[in-house]
Motif scaffolding. Structure first.
Motif, PDB file in Angstrom:
ATOM      1  N   ALA A  56       0.169   3.785   0.108  1.00 49.35           N
ATOM      2  CA  ALA A  56       0.188   2.818  -0.996  1.00 49.35           C
ATOM      3  C   ALA A  56       0.931   3.397  -2.199  1.00 49.35           C
ATOM      4  CB  ALA A  56      -1.231   2.412  -1.386  1.00 49.35           C
ATOM      5  N   ILE A  57       0.693   4.646  -2.502  1.00 51.41           N
ATOM      6  CA  ILE A  57       1.383   5.272  -3.633  1.00 51.41           C
ATOM      7  C   ILE A  57       2.870   5.412  -3.316  1.00 51.41           C
ATOM      8  CG2 ILE A  57       1.630   7.435  -4.910  1.00 51.41           C
ATOM      9  CD1 ILE A  57      -1.282   7.464  -5.329  1.00 51.41           C
ATOM     10  N   ALA A  58       3.203   5.730  -2.068  1.00 52.18           N
ATOM     11  CA  ALA A  58       4.617   5.840  -1.682  1.00 52.18           C
ATOM     12  C   ALA A  58       5.324   4.499  -1.863  1.00 52.18           C
ATOM     13  CB  ALA A  58       4.738   6.321  -0.240  1.00 52.18           C
ATOM     14  N   VAL A  59       4.642   3.413  -1.526  1.00 51.65           N
ATOM     15  CA  VAL A  59       5.239   2.084  -1.701  1.00 51.65           C
ATOM     16  C   VAL A  59       5.397   1.771  -3.189  1.00 51.65           C
ATOM     17  CG1 VAL A  59       4.904  -0.398  -1.306  1.00 51.65           C
ATOM     18  CG2 VAL A  59       4.452   1.227   0.536  1.00 51.65           C
ATOM     19  N   LEU A  60       4.390   2.112  -3.994  1.00 50.30           N
ATOM     20  CA  LEU A  60       4.513   1.916  -5.449  1.00 50.30           C
ATOM     21  C   LEU A  60       5.708   2.698  -5.999  1.00 50.30           C
ATOM     22  CD1 LEU A  60       0.954   2.045  -7.092  1.00 50.30           C
ATOM     23  CD2 LEU A  60       2.582   0.160  -7.138  1.00 50.30           C
ATOM     24  N   TRP A  61       5.836   3.960  -5.610  1.00 45.27           N
ATOM     25  CA  TRP A  61       6.919   4.788  -6.123  1.00 45.27           C
ATOM     26  C   TRP A  61       8.276   4.270  -5.650  1.00 45.27           C
ATOM     27  CZ3 TRP A  61       5.914  10.612  -7.131  1.00 45.27           C
ATOM     28  CH2 TRP A  61       4.772  10.748  -7.928  1.00 45.27           C
TER      29      TRP A  61
END
Length: 178
Positions: free
Chosen positions: A66-71
């Motif tokens: 999820a954080i990778a997608v946000l970044w």
């Protein structure tokens, strides 16, 4: 602007972050971070600035995707809007009265501080450490701070104490061109 990450199977929002461009902050009256810091130096940065804040990730989805997608979405936003500098607060819990936060700051002061010209001043500095706590010299960086510093971020000064969330907020800055 807000970036949202949705779980494909359910459509449920599992992560979000708020993005505020410099010109939007001027229209709104300020960046959110200006509530916590005197930021005259950062408001004078050349180019286009972006404040990233209030990132939230559902606890069931904190394994990294999820954080990778946000970044990834943040990187697209930076390209689309030709952002030159981004900044925001990284928070450290103060459940121990600030002992770990001060120890982390000892580490940050040695390895990740900005040039003096980009320093900010907290409006509400951290409270004094409890008696005897001065012996804690250093602590490992939290994963989010470590990730920021790996990306080239620098801390812009001492943290601000946020009593509402009982945390130390460190303002970090990234020069996108670096």
């Amino acid at each position: 602007h807000h970036l949202l990450v949705k779980e494909t199977a359910t459509g449920k929002v599992i992560a979000s972050t708020r993005l505020l461009l410099g010109e939007q902050a001027q229209k709104a009256g300020s960046f959110y971070s200006e509530c916590e810091f005197d930021m005259k130096s950062l408001c004078a940065l050349p180019g286009r600035t972006l404040e990233v804040g209030r990132t939230c990730v559902d606890p069931d989805f904190r394994q990294g995707a999820a954080i990778a997608v946000l970044w990834s979405g943040l990187a697209d936003f930076i390209k689309q809007f030709e952002v030159t500098h981004l900044f925001g607060c990284a928070s450290i819990e103060m459940h121990d009265g600030g002992i770990v936060a001060q120890a982390i700051m000892n580490n940050v002061r040695q390895h990740a501080m900005s040039d003096a010209k980009w320093r900010v001043t907290p409006k509400n500095p951290l409270p004094a450490l409890p008696a005897g706590a001065e012996t804690v010299v250093s602590a490992p960086l939290p994963p989010l701070l470590k990730a920021y510093f790996r990306l080239g971020a620098v801390a812009c000064g001492e943290p601000c104490f946020d009593p509402e969330f009982n945390c130390a907020d460190i303002l970090v800055l990234v020069d996108v061109n670096k």
